[in-house]
Motif scaffolding. Sequence first.
Motif, PDB file in Angstrom:
ATOM      1  N   ASP A 283      25.632  55.929  16.622  1.00  0.00           N
ATOM      2  CA  ASP A 283      25.144  57.043  15.612  1.00  0.00           C
ATOM      3  C   ASP A 283      26.648  58.792  15.287  1.00  0.00           C
ATOM      4  OD1 ASP A 283      24.510  59.373  14.097  1.00  0.00           O
ATOM      5  OD2 ASP A 283      22.635  58.952  14.384  1.00  0.00           O
TER       6      ASP A 283
ATOM      7  N   LEU B 244      25.450  61.586  14.659  1.00  0.00           N
ATOM      8  CA  LEU B 244      25.198  62.795  15.111  1.00  0.00           C
ATOM      9  C   LEU B 244      25.603  62.528  16.390  1.00  0.00           C
ATOM     10  CD1 LEU B 244      21.955  63.415  16.474  1.00  0.00           C
ATOM     11  CD2 LEU B 244      21.678  61.024  17.364  1.00  0.00           C
TER      12      LEU B 244
ATOM     13  N   ARG C 261      12.048  58.071  12.501  1.00  0.00           N
ATOM     14  CA  ARG C 261      12.930  57.880  12.966  1.00  0.00           C
ATOM     15  C   ARG C 261      13.638  59.132  12.796  1.00  0.00           C
ATOM     16  NH1 ARG C 261      10.920  53.209  11.380  1.00  0.00           N
ATOM     17  NH2 ARG C 261      11.293  52.820   8.858  1.00  0.00           N
ATOM     18  N   SER C 262      13.682  59.534  11.458  1.00  0.00           N
ATOM     19  CA  SER C 262      14.726  60.894  10.843  1.00  0.00           C
ATOM     20  C   SER C 262      14.028  62.056  11.526  1.00  0.00           C
ATOM     21  CB  SER C 262      14.165  61.535   9.841  1.00  0.00           C
ATOM     22  OG  SER C 262      15.104  60.524   9.012  1.00  0.00           O
TER      23      SER C 262
ATOM     24  N   ARG D 194      13.163  61.906  15.369  1.00  0.00           N
ATOM     25  CA  ARG D 194      13.899  61.608  16.664  1.00  0.00           C
ATOM     26  C   ARG D 194      15.064  61.824  16.849  1.00  0.00           C
ATOM     27  NH1 ARG D 194       9.749  62.497  20.499  1.00  0.00           N
ATOM     28  NH2 ARG D 194      12.155  62.096  21.537  1.00  0.00           N
ATOM     29  N   ARG D 195      15.673  61.588  15.997  1.00  0.00           N
ATOM     30  CA  ARG D 195      17.265  61.763  15.504  1.00  0.00           C
ATOM     31  C   ARG D 195      17.558  63.438  16.047  1.00  0.00           C
ATOM     32  NH1 ARG D 195      20.703  61.207  10.684  1.00  0.00           N
ATOM     33  NH2 ARG D 195      22.654  59.791  11.546  1.00  0.00           N
TER      34      ARG D 195
END
Length: 308
Positions: free
Chosen positions: A3, A6, A207-208, A210-211
């Motif tokens: 990622d 990130l 999921r967003s 946790r990102r």
Amino acid sequence: MSDSALETAIAQVEKVERGQAPAPVVRSFFDEATFTATHVVHDPATRQAAVIDSVLDYEAASGRTSHTTAQKVVDYVRAEGLEVQWQLETHAHADHLSAAPWLQAQLGGKLAIGAEIVRVQSVFGKIFNAGTEFARDGSQFDRLFHDGDRFAIGGIEAIALHVPGHTPADMAFVIGDAAFIGDTLFMPDYGTARADFPGGEARQLFRSIRRLMALPDATRVFLCHDYKAPGRDHFAWETTIGAERRDNIHVHDGVGEDAFAAMRTARDATLSLPNLIMPSVQVNMRGGRMPEPESNGTRYIKIPIDAL
């Protein structure tokens, strides 16, 4: 799977933590009528700034607009001698009208939102029967951000992260060590945003989140809304990633995707639509501009019956 966006955001925050890059100054303005926090972020060296998630005052009973809330932003920017580069929207809000075009006229700055706004425009263009004259290509905005797009506020590095789930178009803007995350998380004692609007999805929201929670614990987090959690008697809109990971009542460390999706779906089924969703979405999908005047010169907000 790498990622890279990130990883870039993490490195950017860590540079500020190590004193290798400047930290932005943030001043927030809270509109209690819509429970919305507008943030002005600036580089203290260059005095260049961005306005994030502005509010246009709207009286539903009369259909009248005013600029009392937005004027506070103007007064602050001018008093501090700031130069506005950006008018940023984290998403097309369903609970307040954006004041970005009016603020552009007063202060300047490019109007920007996530590139997936085109999906929102497609869905709600049909719901509101906006007609062929309503462009569904995001052209109402000066820039459409994609995941990983980098920009700057003066000399402060910034990056856009796509964080869908609340809506398909949600973006978080990490500016220096400050993350402006829109409607993904609320204060730890209040939890998370709903995921039942068209194009929203609870597992995608998880999921967003946790990102975002992979950012360094010390990352400053600025929220778009607060509603006062039970037992708290004041509004709050700033926290940290570490506090969210440790204490968020819906999605702290240890909560899995299945459990979160079940909780969020059940909770969303009990929620009413936001009071201003009809005017807000119609205006915000147009970049904060009202629908075009009709033949009598008056602009109208549509209310579709039994459609939502």
